[in-house]
Write an enzyme that holds these catalytic residues in place. Structure first.
Site, PDB file in Angstrom:
ATOM      1  N   ASP A 113       0.846  -1.206   0.000  1.00  0.00           N
ATOM      2  CA  ASP A 113       0.000   0.000   0.000  1.00  0.00           C
ATOM      3  C   ASP A 113       0.877   1.249   0.000  1.00  0.00           C
ATOM      4  O   ASP A 113       1.636   1.478   0.942  1.00  0.00           O
ATOM      5  CB  ASP A 113      -0.912   0.026   1.222  1.00  0.00           C
ATOM      6  CG  ASP A 113      -1.810   1.251   1.168  1.00  0.00           C
ATOM      7  OD1 ASP A 113      -2.655   1.312   0.253  1.00  0.00           O
ATOM      8  OD2 ASP A 113      -1.634   2.172   1.987  1.00  0.00           O
ATOM      9  N   LYS A 147      -2.191   6.136  -4.580  1.00  0.00           N
ATOM     10  CA  LYS A 147      -3.360   7.014  -4.383  1.00  0.00           C
ATOM     11  C   LYS A 147      -3.157   8.395  -4.997  1.00  0.00           C
ATOM     12  O   LYS A 147      -2.068   8.970  -4.889  1.00  0.00           O
ATOM     13  CB  LYS A 147      -3.647   7.175  -2.885  1.00  0.00           C
ATOM     14  CG  LYS A 147      -3.636   5.859  -2.121  1.00  0.00           C
ATOM     15  CD  LYS A 147      -4.037   5.994  -0.674  1.00  0.00           C
ATOM     16  CE  LYS A 147      -3.775   4.705   0.097  1.00  0.00           C
ATOM     17  NZ  LYS A 147      -2.450   4.625   0.712  1.00  0.00           N
ATOM     18  N   TYR A 170       3.019   9.931   0.222  1.00  0.00           N
ATOM     19  CA  TYR A 170       4.037   9.394   1.134  1.00  0.00           C
ATOM     20  C   TYR A 170       5.457   9.670   0.631  1.00  0.00           C
ATOM     21  O   TYR A 170       6.416   9.523   1.388  1.00  0.00           O
ATOM     22  CB  TYR A 170       3.876   7.880   1.348  1.00  0.00           C
ATOM     23  CG  TYR A 170       2.510   7.427   1.823  1.00  0.00           C
ATOM     24  CD1 TYR A 170       1.603   8.327   2.389  1.00  0.00           C
ATOM     25  CD2 TYR A 170       2.111   6.100   1.710  1.00  0.00           C
ATOM     26  CE1 TYR A 170       0.349   7.910   2.810  1.00  0.00           C
ATOM     27  CE2 TYR A 170       0.859   5.679   2.144  1.00  0.00           C
ATOM     28  CZ  TYR A 170      -0.022   6.595   2.674  1.00  0.00           C
ATOM     29  OH  TYR A 170      -1.269   6.177   3.085  1.00  0.00           O
ATOM     30  N   HIS A 209      -7.483   9.351  -2.717  1.00  0.00           N
ATOM     31  CA  HIS A 209      -6.976   9.243  -1.337  1.00  0.00           C
ATOM     32  C   HIS A 209      -7.990   9.784  -0.315  1.00  0.00           C
ATOM     33  O   HIS A 209      -8.193   9.192   0.736  1.00  0.00           O
ATOM     34  CB  HIS A 209      -5.644  10.004  -1.252  1.00  0.00           C
ATOM     35  CG  HIS A 209      -4.736   9.581  -0.141  1.00  0.00           C
ATOM     36  ND1 HIS A 209      -3.372   9.602  -0.244  1.00  0.00           N
ATOM     37  CD2 HIS A 209      -5.000   9.141   1.114  1.00  0.00           C
ATOM     38  CE1 HIS A 209      -2.842   9.184   0.896  1.00  0.00           C
ATOM     39  NE2 HIS A 209      -3.807   8.909   1.734  1.00  0.00           N
TER      40      HIS A 209
END
Ligand SMILES: NC(=O)c1ccc[n+]([C@@H]2O[C@H](COP(=O)([O-])OP(=O)(O)OC[C@H]3O[C@@H](n4cnc5c(N)ncnc54)[C@H](OP(=O)(O)O)[C@@H]3O)[C@@H](O)[C@H]2O)c1
Length: 317
Positions: free
Chosen positions: A47, A81, A52, A114
């Protein structure tokens, strides 16, 4: 030795391993090392997110393991995402191509919206655009307009599947009533302090898989929080099965119908979190875990968006 990990079927015929490696706050080489270790340990579900900042590390690890012959591309399921500043329809394909470039891959398995709310765009790297008062600058892009572009990504072959994250039941119902391609997943916060029974039931009725983020409630060992992860009753359940409290919590999440996504950069915990498929909790164990559910259990509150029309956490589920 880990027992066989089951797969869950998605509504478009693809399937996904019933646990995935979370990667938030895994950076600076840790993420690549964690991903390499996870693949060796048997994880086939990762994931990630543009937000990130570690898609390149995940991609480097995946490509290394493909080159070594440990996995084939089609054996690993990679989720990433679309971040909030890419919601305007004209930015969605660009955002997806950018993630693919980061990974060094030519398709993603699952691309999620997201969050249902959106931010102003001031450049690809400005993921948290602030106004002069230092507040996040939100916009009101309709997620249905974003979704139409997500559907095109499937047609273009840039992603195999599409889905959402942090959508409540009303937002999902509206999306389901207006889509050509159904979302395969809703990725939501879920752990014993926020067990999401109603949203899970709603997703199940609509054949949408729920992935559980923050499955361990983002532990803070110095404060012994969250309670469920440092509790003697949960320890006693663990003692009964020869498992840790974290394993008991992750097993509970699987048994209530979710696919947990524990993040770890620690090799021993990456293995521990994966090793939850050789035992089963009983009704009494479930009662103990249910007792931690609380209206204040949410970790990710996204308060910067609380007044936005697309804020998801103002209704019960
Ligand atoms: N869609 C969304 O909006 C959203 C939001 C949040 C998270 N996510 C996804 O969900 C994943 C998980 O959520 P999260 O990272 O926020 O929280 P989490 O997985 O609940 O907690 C991660 C923390 O738990 C520690 N940990 C891992 N395994 C452990 C174990 N067996 N025993 C004790 N501590 C353990 C990790 O430490 P070490 O790394 O040091 O081992 C890390 O500090 C994220 O990484 C991300 O992929 C998605």
């Amino acid at each position: 030795m880990t027992s066989k990990v089951p797969f869950v079927k998605n509504n478009n015929g693809t399937q996904i391993q019933s646990i995935g490696l979370g990667t938030f706050k895994s950076l600076g080489g840790d993420c690549e090392r964690a991903t390499l270790h996870a693949i060796d340990a048997g994880y086939r579900h990762l994931d990630c997110a543009y937000f990130y900042g570690n898609e390149a590390e995940v991609g480097a690890a995946v490509n290394k393991k493909i080159a070594e012959g440990v996995i084939k591309r089609e054996e690993i399921f990679i989720t990433t995402k679309l971040w909030c500043h890419f919601h305007e329809p004209e930015r969605v394909e660009h955002a997806c191509r950018k993630s693919l470039e980061n990974f060094g891959l030519d398709y993603i398995d699952l691309y999620l919206i997201h969050f249902p709310y959106s931010y102003v765009y001031r450049g690809d790297n400005e993921t948290i655009p602030l106004n002069e008062k230092g507040e996040v600058e939100l916009t009101e892009v309709d997620y249905l307009d974003t979704w139409r572009e997500m559907e095109k990504l499937v047609e273009l072959g840039l992603t195999k599947s599409i889905g959402v994250s942090n959508f409540n039941s009303e937002q999902l119902a509206r999306l389901l009533a207006n889509c050509k391609i159904k979302p395969i997943h809703n990725q939501i916060e879920c752990h014993p302090a926020l067990n999401q029974r109603k949203l899970i039931a709603f997703c199940r009725q609509n054949d949408i898989v729920v992935c559980a983020f923050c499955p361990l409630g983002r532990p803070d060992p110095s404060k012994k929080k969250p309670d469920f992860l440092f509790d003697d009753k949960v320890q006693a359940i663990g003692d009964k099965y020869g498992k840790t409290r974290a394993q008991i919590v992750l097993r509970y999440l699987v048994e209530i119908g979710t696919v947990p996504l524990p993040k770890s950069s620690t090799p021993q915990r990456i293995e521990e979190n994966f090793n939850i498929f050789d035992f089963q909790l009983d009704d009494e164990d479930h009662k103990v875990l249910e007792s931690f559910n609380s209206p204040d259990g949410r970790v990710v509150r996204a308060l910067q968006a609380v007044n936005n029309i697309n804020y998801p956490f103002n209704i019960e589920f």
